[in-house]
Design an enzyme around this catalytic site. Structure first.
Site, PDB file in Angstrom:
ATOM      1  CB  CYS A  41      21.110 -23.508 -16.496  1.00  0.00           C
ATOM      2  SG  CYS A  41      22.050 -21.980 -16.399  1.00  0.00           S
ATOM      3  CE  LYS A  49      29.222 -22.463 -12.090  1.00  0.00           C
ATOM      4  NZ  LYS A  49      29.372 -23.437 -13.125  1.00  0.00           N
ATOM      5  CB  THR A 147      14.367 -34.260 -21.024  1.00  0.00           C
ATOM      6  OG1 THR A 147      15.084 -35.066 -21.962  1.00  0.00           O
ATOM      7  CG2 THR A 147      12.889 -34.307 -21.343  1.00  0.00           C
ATOM      8  CE1 TYR A 185      33.260 -26.404 -18.784  1.00  0.00           C
ATOM      9  CE2 TYR A 185      33.391 -28.716 -19.411  1.00  0.00           C
ATOM     10  CZ  TYR A 185      33.428 -27.383 -19.747  1.00  0.00           C
ATOM     11  OH  TYR A 185      33.623 -27.016 -21.046  1.00  0.00           O
ATOM     12  CD  GLU A 189      32.324 -24.893 -12.654  1.00  0.00           C
ATOM     13  OE1 GLU A 189      31.214 -25.413 -12.370  1.00  0.00           O
ATOM     14  OE2 GLU A 189      32.498 -24.174 -13.659  1.00  0.00           O
ATOM     15  CG  HIS A 443      47.913   0.684 -18.218  1.00  0.00           C
ATOM     16  ND1 HIS A 443      48.495  -0.562 -18.053  1.00  0.00           N
ATOM     17  CD2 HIS A 443      48.513   1.514 -17.329  1.00  0.00           C
ATOM     18  CE1 HIS A 443      49.415  -0.474 -17.103  1.00  0.00           C
ATOM     19  NE2 HIS A 443      49.440   0.762 -16.642  1.00  0.00           N
ATOM     20  CD  GLU A 448      47.333  -3.117 -19.724  1.00  0.00           C
ATOM     21  OE1 GLU A 448      47.761  -2.283 -20.525  1.00  0.00           O
ATOM     22  OE2 GLU A 448      47.322  -2.927 -18.491  1.00  0.00           O
TER      23      GLU A 448
HETATM   24  P1  NDP Z   1      33.102 -33.983 -17.188  1.00  0.00           P
HETATM   25  O1  NDP Z   1      32.837 -34.872 -18.337  1.00  0.00           O
HETATM   26  O2  NDP Z   1      33.536 -32.589 -17.424  1.00  0.00           O
HETATM   27  O3  NDP Z   1      34.167 -34.668 -16.223  1.00  0.00           O
HETATM   28  C1  NDP Z   1      33.963 -35.971 -15.747  1.00  0.00           C
HETATM   29  C2  NDP Z   1      35.092 -36.363 -14.840  1.00  0.00           C
HETATM   30  O4  NDP Z   1      34.836 -37.674 -14.318  1.00  0.00           O
HETATM   31  C3  NDP Z   1      36.438 -36.453 -15.545  1.00  0.00           C
HETATM   32  O5  NDP Z   1      37.470 -36.098 -14.676  1.00  0.00           O
HETATM   33  C4  NDP Z   1      36.502 -37.943 -15.894  1.00  0.00           C
HETATM   34  O6  NDP Z   1      37.796 -38.418 -16.076  1.00  0.00           O
HETATM   35  C5  NDP Z   1      35.910 -38.542 -14.642  1.00  0.00           C
HETATM   36  N1  NDP Z   1      35.441 -39.904 -14.872  1.00  0.00           N
HETATM   37  C6  NDP Z   1      34.515 -40.304 -15.762  1.00  0.00           C
HETATM   38  N2  NDP Z   1      34.366 -41.643 -15.705  1.00  0.00           N
HETATM   39  C7  NDP Z   1      35.242 -42.088 -14.776  1.00  0.00           C
HETATM   40  C8  NDP Z   1      35.596 -43.371 -14.276  1.00  0.00           C
HETATM   41  N3  NDP Z   1      34.979 -44.473 -14.741  1.00  0.00           N
HETATM   42  N4  NDP Z   1      36.549 -43.465 -13.332  1.00  0.00           N
HETATM   43  C9  NDP Z   1      37.175 -42.348 -12.874  1.00  0.00           C
HETATM   44  N5  NDP Z   1      36.891 -41.101 -13.304  1.00  0.00           N
HETATM   45  C10 NDP Z   1      35.927 -40.972 -14.249  1.00  0.00           C
HETATM   46  O7  NDP Z   1      31.754 -34.036 -16.335  1.00  0.00           O
HETATM   47  P2  NDP Z   1      31.212 -33.154 -15.128  1.00  0.00           P
HETATM   48  O8  NDP Z   1      30.410 -34.085 -14.320  1.00  0.00           O
HETATM   49  O9  NDP Z   1      32.304 -32.390 -14.468  1.00  0.00           O
HETATM   50  O10 NDP Z   1      30.285 -32.126 -15.862  1.00  0.00           O
HETATM   51  C11 NDP Z   1      29.251 -32.601 -16.723  1.00  0.00           C
HETATM   52  C12 NDP Z   1      28.981 -31.636 -17.834  1.00  0.00           C
HETATM   53  O11 NDP Z   1      28.284 -30.523 -17.309  1.00  0.00           O
HETATM   54  C13 NDP Z   1      30.234 -31.049 -18.472  1.00  0.00           C
HETATM   55  O12 NDP Z   1      30.695 -31.840 -19.505  1.00  0.00           O
HETATM   56  C14 NDP Z   1      29.731 -29.724 -18.966  1.00  0.00           C
HETATM   57  O13 NDP Z   1      29.207 -29.919 -20.240  1.00  0.00           O
HETATM   58  C15 NDP Z   1      28.635 -29.356 -18.020  1.00  0.00           C
HETATM   59  N6  NDP Z   1      29.085 -28.328 -17.074  1.00  0.00           N
HETATM   60  C16 NDP Z   1      29.548 -27.125 -17.531  1.00  0.00           C
HETATM   61  C17 NDP Z   1      29.950 -26.159 -16.644  1.00  0.00           C
HETATM   62  C18 NDP Z   1      30.457 -24.871 -17.163  1.00  0.00           C
HETATM   63  O14 NDP Z   1      30.246 -24.556 -18.309  1.00  0.00           O
HETATM   64  N7  NDP Z   1      31.179 -24.095 -16.346  1.00  0.00           N
HETATM   65  C19 NDP Z   1      29.898 -26.355 -15.214  1.00  0.00           C
HETATM   66  C20 NDP Z   1      29.439 -27.661 -14.840  1.00  0.00           C
HETATM   67  C21 NDP Z   1      29.043 -28.591 -15.746  1.00  0.00           C
HETATM   68  P3  NDP Z   1      38.455 -38.450 -17.561  1.00  0.00           P
HETATM   69  O15 NDP Z   1      38.798 -37.023 -17.863  1.00  0.00           O
HETATM   70  O16 NDP Z   1      39.621 -39.331 -17.395  1.00  0.00           O
HETATM   71  O17 NDP Z   1      37.410 -39.005 -18.471  1.00  0.00           O
END
Ligand code: NDP
Length: 463
Positions: A41, A49, A147, A185, A189, A443, A448
């Site tokens: 984080c 980020k 970890t 996410y 982002e 307001h 609101e």
């Molecule tokens: P996510 O699980 O949110 O998204 C993964 C993306 O990769 C999805 O679009 C998924 O598609 C795609 N994907 C996975 N496997 C494949 C594949 N084989 N082929 C094509 N596309 C694929 O993971 P992130 O890496 O974005 O983030 C990881 C974690 O980090 C999040 O789950 C969250 O918990 C945490 N995080 C939180 C944030 C916040 O709170 N603002 C900010 C950043 C990270 P599909 O949807 O089809 O599976």
């Protein structure tokens, strides 16, 4: 050999909280970190980020400034190098704060790679942060695995040419043309951040809409906003292979529709996996499933002396939930207070510009068990009127039609995370729509609208 009541492996958000609460309650505590004090984080996630989001938004504010009477020129370039240096100084400051916070709590800090030898013994050896460290052996009544997780690359030819969120924070220069794979996410982002800084961004995802798992109306609205930022979206498309076309400086991305794209960088934002490598889980007999440690929200693993919190158990995978898990575990072990967090109504944010903020159930989730009244509102934020900046706010309440309880609140728009954090209290407390309506509006504000939505947009019967 040192003996501890509690030894934490991993000084990220969850591990640090667990160690501090345990120490505050009289436990003798040690903690090991191999790479970054403060964990993902602070070093490679939320904090840098968000600084990047601010950097991108600052550019947009300067663009809008003439509409508010300021005599400024449209920014022509973004100095990536000086921004990254400033960001790194801030992260270094936070690393220092984490270290001194732990030391002040009377916790022993170990820099190195920790691995379990058995259910109560671990060994700490050299790591990237401490390559010269001598090996130390430690015994602890209780060991906490904290970890975290690490980014996953897709298993396609040339995937090593892609970078992940880990590398993006330290690129020597900003890629002019970038392809982002994945629309969770991180993909969403970074698409917003890099486009805001002036990069040409192509966003590839295999679903019809970004952010799978979020409310469908939120996803549709976000897709429109992503278009407005000049990001080219490629829904329903997956990468097939990557090729080096510029001696490591340019990459060709070939996709499953036969197209190819030449870019300076490919970012794989395709999920994360529990960081369990070389942790010695087998030696200690800790049960795993699908690559993560099997443990409930109470952290209990199959080994009575070993607990696991945060991303390593792959459930909520958010910083605040890891902190809550670490806090609850330390209290449960050393001074039960009965403090609980509600994990049912997790507030979540995706820091696109404008950001997404949600709490509770989506319409689709809620409609499985409830007859619903759906309230929605779409409008242009006042701030965008003078600069004539396109892009509407979406606000949405999902309400049980019979009990009147607000089951979910969703927003896409400026300050959505701030607004939803406060509304999360109402949703967690199971307040009713009537109680929201009793609240006098403040307001003029955006928030609101959540207390002034009078008529349901539609009624949805349970499916
Ligand atoms: P996510 O699980 O949110 O998204 C993964 C993306 O990769 C999805 O679009 C998924 O598609 C795609 N994907 C996975 N496997 C494949 C594949 N084989 N082929 C094509 N596309 C694929 O993971 P992130 O890496 O974005 O983030 C990881 C974690 O980090 C999040 O789950 C969250 O918990 C945490 N995080 C939180 C944030 C916040 O709170 N603002 C900010 C950043 C990270 P599909 O949807 O089809 O599976």
């Amino acid at each position: 050999m040192q003996d501890y009541d509690l030894f934490v492996i991993g000084a990220g958000s969850g591990g640090v909280r667990c160690a501090r609460i345990a120490a505050q309650n009289g436990a003798r505590v040690g903690i090991a970190e191999r790479r970054h004090w403060g964990g993902t984080c602070v070093n490679l996630g939320c904090v840098p980020k968000k600084l990047m989001v601010y950097a991108a938004e600052t550019g947009r504010m300067i663009e809008d400034a003439p509409a508010f009477g300021w005599d400024v020129q449209r920014p022509s370039s973004f100095d990536w190098y000086s921004f990254i240096a400033a960001k790194d100084r801030e992260i270094e400051r936070l690393n220092g704060i984490y270290i001194s916070m732990l030391e002040k709590a009377g916790i022993d800090l170990y820099t190195g790679d920790a691995k379990l030898l058995d259910a109560n013994t671990l060994e700490i050896g050299p790591s990237v942060l401490a390559p010269e460290a001598s090996v130390q052996r430690i015994r602890a009544k209780t060991i906490v695995l904290a970890t975290g997780s690490t980014p996953v690359r897709l298993d396609i030819p040339g995937s090593e040419l892609a970078i992940t969120s880990d590398e993006v924070f330290h690129l020597p220069e900003r890629p002019q043309k970038v392809a982002i794979i994945g629309s969770g996410y991180i993909g969403v982002e970074f698409a917003g951040i890099l486009a805001g800084m002036g990069s040409q961004v192509d966003l590839f995802y295999r679903q019809p809409l970004p952010l799978r798992g979020f409310d469908e109306e939120v996803r549709t609205h976000l897709k429109e906003l992503i278009d407005l930022h000049g990001i080219t979206q490629h829904p329903g498309i997956s990468p097939v292979r990557l090729e080096d076309i510029g001696g490591g400086k340019a990459v060709r991305l070939v996709t499953d529709d036969g197209a190819s794209y030449e870019v300076d960088a490919v970012i794989m934002a395709t999920g994360r996996r529990a960081a369990v490598d070389s942790l010695g889980l087998e030696a200690a007999g800790v049960a795993m499933e699908k690559g993560h440690v099997v443990a409930g929200v109470d952290g209990k693993t199959n080994v009575p002396s070993i607990y696991a919190i945060g991303d390593i158990r792959d459930q909520y995978n958010l910083t605040p939930t890891a902190i809550a898990e670490g806090h609850m575990l330390a209290e449960q072990l050393f001074n039960p207070q009965g403090r609980m967090w509600s994990f049912e109504t997790l507030p979540k944010a995706v820091f696109f510009s404008s950001p997404v903020g949600v709490v509770g159930l989506s319409e689709e989730e809620a409609a499985k068990d409830h007859d619903l009244a759906i309230y929605t509102s779409r409008f242009t934020p006042m701030r965008q009127t003078l600069p004539k900046r396109a892009g509407k706010i979406l606000m949405k309440l999902v309400v049980d039609r019979h009990s009147d309880v607000v089951l979910g609140a969703h927003m896409v728009g400026p300050d959505a995370p701030e607004i939803i954090q406060m509304l999360a209290i109402a949703v967690t407390a199971k307040l009713t729509k009537k109680q929201l309506d009793q609240t006098v509006a403040l307001h003029p504000s955006t928030a609101e609208e959540f207390v002034t939505m009078r008529t349901p947009t539609r009624l949805v019967d349970r499916h």
